[in-house]
Write a protein that holds these residues in place. Structure first.
Motif, PDB file in Angstrom:
ATOM      1  N   ARG A  68      26.373 -53.314   9.318  1.00 20.87           N
ATOM      2  CA  ARG A  68      25.753 -52.080   8.827  1.00 20.87           C
ATOM      3  C   ARG A  68      26.865 -51.253   8.187  1.00 20.87           C
ATOM      4  O   ARG A  68      27.830 -50.888   8.878  1.00 20.87           O
ATOM      5  CB  ARG A  68      25.138 -51.272   9.982  1.00 20.87           C
ATOM      6  CG  ARG A  68      23.980 -51.958  10.677  1.00 20.87           C
ATOM      7  CD  ARG A  68      22.796 -52.147   9.764  1.00 20.87           C
ATOM      8  NE  ARG A  68      21.615 -52.683  10.444  1.00 20.87           N
ATOM      9  CZ  ARG A  68      21.278 -53.982  10.508  1.00 20.87           C
ATOM     10  NH1 ARG A  68      22.058 -54.901   9.951  1.00 20.87           N
ATOM     11  NH2 ARG A  68      20.164 -54.357  11.119  1.00 20.87           N
ATOM     12  N   GLN A  93      24.273 -44.420   5.937  1.00 26.54           N
ATOM     13  CA  GLN A  93      24.287 -45.848   5.599  1.00 26.54           C
ATOM     14  C   GLN A  93      23.969 -46.020   4.121  1.00 26.54           C
ATOM     15  O   GLN A  93      23.110 -45.328   3.581  1.00 26.54           O
ATOM     16  CB  GLN A  93      23.259 -46.603   6.447  1.00 26.54           C
ATOM     17  CG  GLN A  93      23.185 -48.080   6.117  1.00 26.54           C
ATOM     18  CD  GLN A  93      22.541 -48.954   7.189  1.00 26.54           C
ATOM     19  OE1 GLN A  93      22.396 -50.150   7.010  1.00 26.54           O
ATOM     20  NE2 GLN A  93      22.176 -48.374   8.317  1.00 26.54           N
ATOM     21  N   HIS A 104      19.122 -57.804  13.463  1.00 19.44           N
ATOM     22  CA  HIS A 104      19.598 -57.756  14.847  1.00 19.44           C
ATOM     23  C   HIS A 104      18.680 -56.824  15.647  1.00 19.44           C
ATOM     24  O   HIS A 104      17.749 -56.231  15.105  1.00 19.44           O
ATOM     25  CB  HIS A 104      21.076 -57.320  14.899  1.00 19.44           C
ATOM     26  CG  HIS A 104      21.346 -55.898  14.521  1.00 19.44           C
ATOM     27  ND1 HIS A 104      22.597 -55.421  14.190  1.00 19.44           N
ATOM     28  CD2 HIS A 104      20.535 -54.807  14.415  1.00 19.44           C
ATOM     29  CE1 HIS A 104      22.549 -54.133  13.918  1.00 19.44           C
ATOM     30  NE2 HIS A 104      21.304 -53.736  14.047  1.00 19.44           N
ATOM     31  N   HIS A 106      18.804 -54.109  19.387  1.00 22.09           N
ATOM     32  CA  HIS A 106      19.583 -53.526  20.477  1.00 22.09           C
ATOM     33  C   HIS A 106      18.669 -52.608  21.257  1.00 22.09           C
ATOM     34  O   HIS A 106      17.602 -52.211  20.765  1.00 22.09           O
ATOM     35  CB  HIS A 106      20.810 -52.772  19.937  1.00 22.09           C
ATOM     36  CG  HIS A 106      20.612 -52.103  18.604  1.00 22.09           C
ATOM     37  ND1 HIS A 106      19.776 -51.024  18.454  1.00 22.09           N
ATOM     38  CD2 HIS A 106      21.103 -52.385  17.370  1.00 22.09           C
ATOM     39  CE1 HIS A 106      19.776 -50.654  17.179  1.00 22.09           C
ATOM     40  NE2 HIS A 106      20.563 -51.473  16.493  1.00 22.09           N
ATOM     41  N   HIS A 145      15.356 -55.735  13.440  1.00 23.56           N
ATOM     42  CA  HIS A 145      15.325 -54.944  12.204  1.00 23.56           C
ATOM     43  C   HIS A 145      16.430 -55.353  11.244  1.00 23.56           C
ATOM     44  O   HIS A 145      17.507 -55.773  11.653  1.00 23.56           O
ATOM     45  CB  HIS A 145      15.405 -53.442  12.506  1.00 23.56           C
ATOM     46  CG  HIS A 145      16.594 -53.026  13.305  1.00 23.56           C
ATOM     47  ND1 HIS A 145      16.723 -53.267  14.653  1.00 23.56           N
ATOM     48  CD2 HIS A 145      17.735 -52.368  12.940  1.00 23.56           C
ATOM     49  CE1 HIS A 145      17.876 -52.787  15.085  1.00 23.56           C
ATOM     50  NE2 HIS A 145      18.516 -52.239  14.063  1.00 23.56           N
ATOM     51  N   HIS A 147      17.595 -54.588   6.758  1.00 18.44           N
ATOM     52  CA  HIS A 147      17.341 -53.798   5.554  1.00 18.44           C
ATOM     53  C   HIS A 147      17.721 -54.621   4.332  1.00 18.44           C
ATOM     54  O   HIS A 147      18.588 -55.479   4.407  1.00 18.44           O
ATOM     55  CB  HIS A 147      18.188 -52.515   5.543  1.00 18.44           C
ATOM     56  CG  HIS A 147      18.298 -51.837   6.857  1.00 18.44           C
ATOM     57  ND1 HIS A 147      17.213 -51.334   7.529  1.00 18.44           N
ATOM     58  CD2 HIS A 147      19.377 -51.599   7.656  1.00 18.44           C
ATOM     59  CE1 HIS A 147      17.622 -50.805   8.665  1.00 18.44           C
ATOM     60  NE2 HIS A 147      18.932 -50.956   8.768  1.00 18.44           N
TER      61      HIS A 147
HETATM   62  C1  1HN Z   1      22.458 -49.967  13.530  1.00 22.53           C
HETATM   63  O1  1HN Z   1      21.929 -51.082  14.062  1.00 22.53           O
HETATM   64  C2  1HN Z   1      21.981 -49.482  12.307  1.00 22.53           C
HETATM   65  O2  1HN Z   1      20.236 -51.059  12.142  1.00 22.53           O
HETATM   66  C3  1HN Z   1      22.512 -48.323  11.785  1.00 22.53           C
HETATM   67  O3  1HN Z   1      20.679 -49.904  10.405  1.00 22.53           O
HETATM   68  C4  1HN Z   1      23.518 -47.632  12.420  1.00 22.53           C
HETATM   69  C5  1HN Z   1      25.055 -47.423  14.281  1.00 22.53           C
HETATM   70  C6  1HN Z   1      25.541 -47.882  15.467  1.00 22.53           C
HETATM   71  C7  1HN Z   1      25.041 -49.038  16.038  1.00 22.53           C
HETATM   72  C8  1HN Z   1      24.017 -49.743  15.430  1.00 22.53           C
HETATM   73  C9  1HN Z   1      20.887 -50.198  11.573  1.00 22.53           C
HETATM   74  C10 1HN Z   1      24.033 -48.103  13.626  1.00 22.53           C
HETATM   75  C11 1HN Z   1      23.498 -49.277  14.208  1.00 22.53           C
END
Ligand code: 1HN
Length: 351
Positions: A68, A93, A104, A106, A145, A147
């Motif tokens: 990311r 982002q 991935h 979480h 998820h 992108h």
């Molecule tokens: C994450 O998985 C995303 O999925 C964005 O777009 C920011 C910041 C810390 C840890 C995981 C995403 C993140 C993140």
């Protein structure tokens, strides 16, 4: 009893320290405070200052290699990475045309608020949605998820995550989606685009097949800006602005009426030109995005002047008020849902 004999107490403290105990009377005042002892400070992250560095990040690394590509924020008063409020993180982002950010999941819940670009997508548990400026996207706990950007312009959004909370709970897990035949970790799309808006986003819900998970988090993955903004416009025409909030709506889980995610609630508010809000404070921390307009937020002794796409934080129990020089729209998200179930949430007007 006489006053506490500090010297003798300290002798006792030193004697029992190797046994990993402490005389409580020597530390009680630090543990049980009259009011929250809040380490975080108000702070504003300027879009104009940060946007060029996102371009530099794009030159440096691909979205795929970065996993990311985010410039992640940390409260200036914190030494470790990621806590903007006590429990929430935020970051910017960027994804360039043709890029993908691999699949991935979480246990940290995430939200996104779209700041720039038009038509990149997010896929959440098999459902794809195209993103436009101002759209509000949910990515709940443990959902797969990824992108991608099939448009011809960069796309930038604010990520908000509860990972500081998950770390506090010692409960972090993540997993990567399996690598496909093309060498890329990418889930397949399983439903029509925006399927969740069709089923749950129109003040209706399916009579069958409502997932059990909808008790925990909203089944809707995209709340469109056009819809939310139009609703605020209608309120402006009918209602007087609330003295603290102007006109404000919460994005809700349509199944329960509760917060969109178990740990995060989110709002969109409209402030009329010349608005001078009353001051209040609350035990949750709030992260804001200035979406439209111009103004300032006074938080404690800090004045944060904002313009579109600036991000700012108001920590717990900090008195704050909004002042809008132009008609303005603020998006915000908070960690109040973490406090409410335990009855520890408080709020009050100040002055
Ligand atoms: C994450 O998985 C995303 O999925 C964005 O777009 C920011 C910041 C810390 C840890 C995981 C995403 C993140 C993140």
């Amino acid at each position: 009893m006489a006053a506490i004999d500090l010297a003798k107490s300290q002798t006792l403290a030193d004697a029992v320290a190797p046994l990993h105990v402490t005389p409580l009377w020597m530390v009680l005042g630090r543990l049980i405070t009259d009011e929250p002892d809040v380490p975080e400070v108000p702070y504003l992250w300027s879009w104009k200052a940060l946007r060029p560095w996102l371009e530099e990040a794009c030159r440096l690394i691909s979205a795929q290699d970065a996993e990311r590509r985010v410039l992640t924020m940390t409260n200036p008063a914190k030494r470790y990475t990621g806590a903007v409020t006590h429990y929430l993180n935020a970051g910017l982002q960027v994804i360039m045309p043709g890029e993908i950010a691999p699949t991935h999941r979480h246990v940290a819940n995430a939200i996104r608020f779209i700041m720039e670009g038009d038509g990149a997508y997010t896929v959440v548990d098999g459902e794809k949605t195209l993103m436009r400026r101002g759209d509000f996207i949910t990515t709940p706990i443990w959902s797969w998820h990824d992108h991608g950007n099939e448009s011809d312009k960069p796309m930038v959004w604010l990520d908000g995550l509860d990972f500081p909370f998950v770390h506090t709970a010692n409960a972090m897990f993540k997993s990567d989606y399996p690598v496909g035949p093309d060498g890329v970790r990418r889930q397949s799309v399983q439903r029509e685009d925006d399927d969740s808006i069709v089923r749950f986003g129109q003040s209706m819900r399916p009579t069958e097949g409502v997932p059990d998970s909808s008790r925990l988090y909203s089944p809707v993955i995209n709340y469109r800006y056009t819809t939310a903004r139009a609703a605020l416009e209608r309120l402006r025409n009918t209602d007087a602005p609330h003295p603290v909030e102007g006109w404000k709506l919460e994005y809700i889980n349509p199944v329960t009426g509760g917060s969109v995610l178990p740990t995060i609630d989110a709002f969109l508010q409209l402030l009329p030109a010349g608005f001078r809000g009353r001051s209040h404070r609350h035990t949750h921390g709030t992260i804001y995005v200035a979406v439209e307009g111009r103004g300032r937020t006074e938080a404690g002794n800090t004045i944060m002047e904002w313009e579109p796409n600036d991000v700012f934080v108001v920590p717990s129990w900090t008195p704050h008020r909004h002042i809008a020089t132009e008609e303005s729209v603020l998006f915000s998200f908070t960690d109040a849902p973490i406090q409410r179930p335990f009855g520890i949430h408080r709020e009050e007007l100040v002055g």
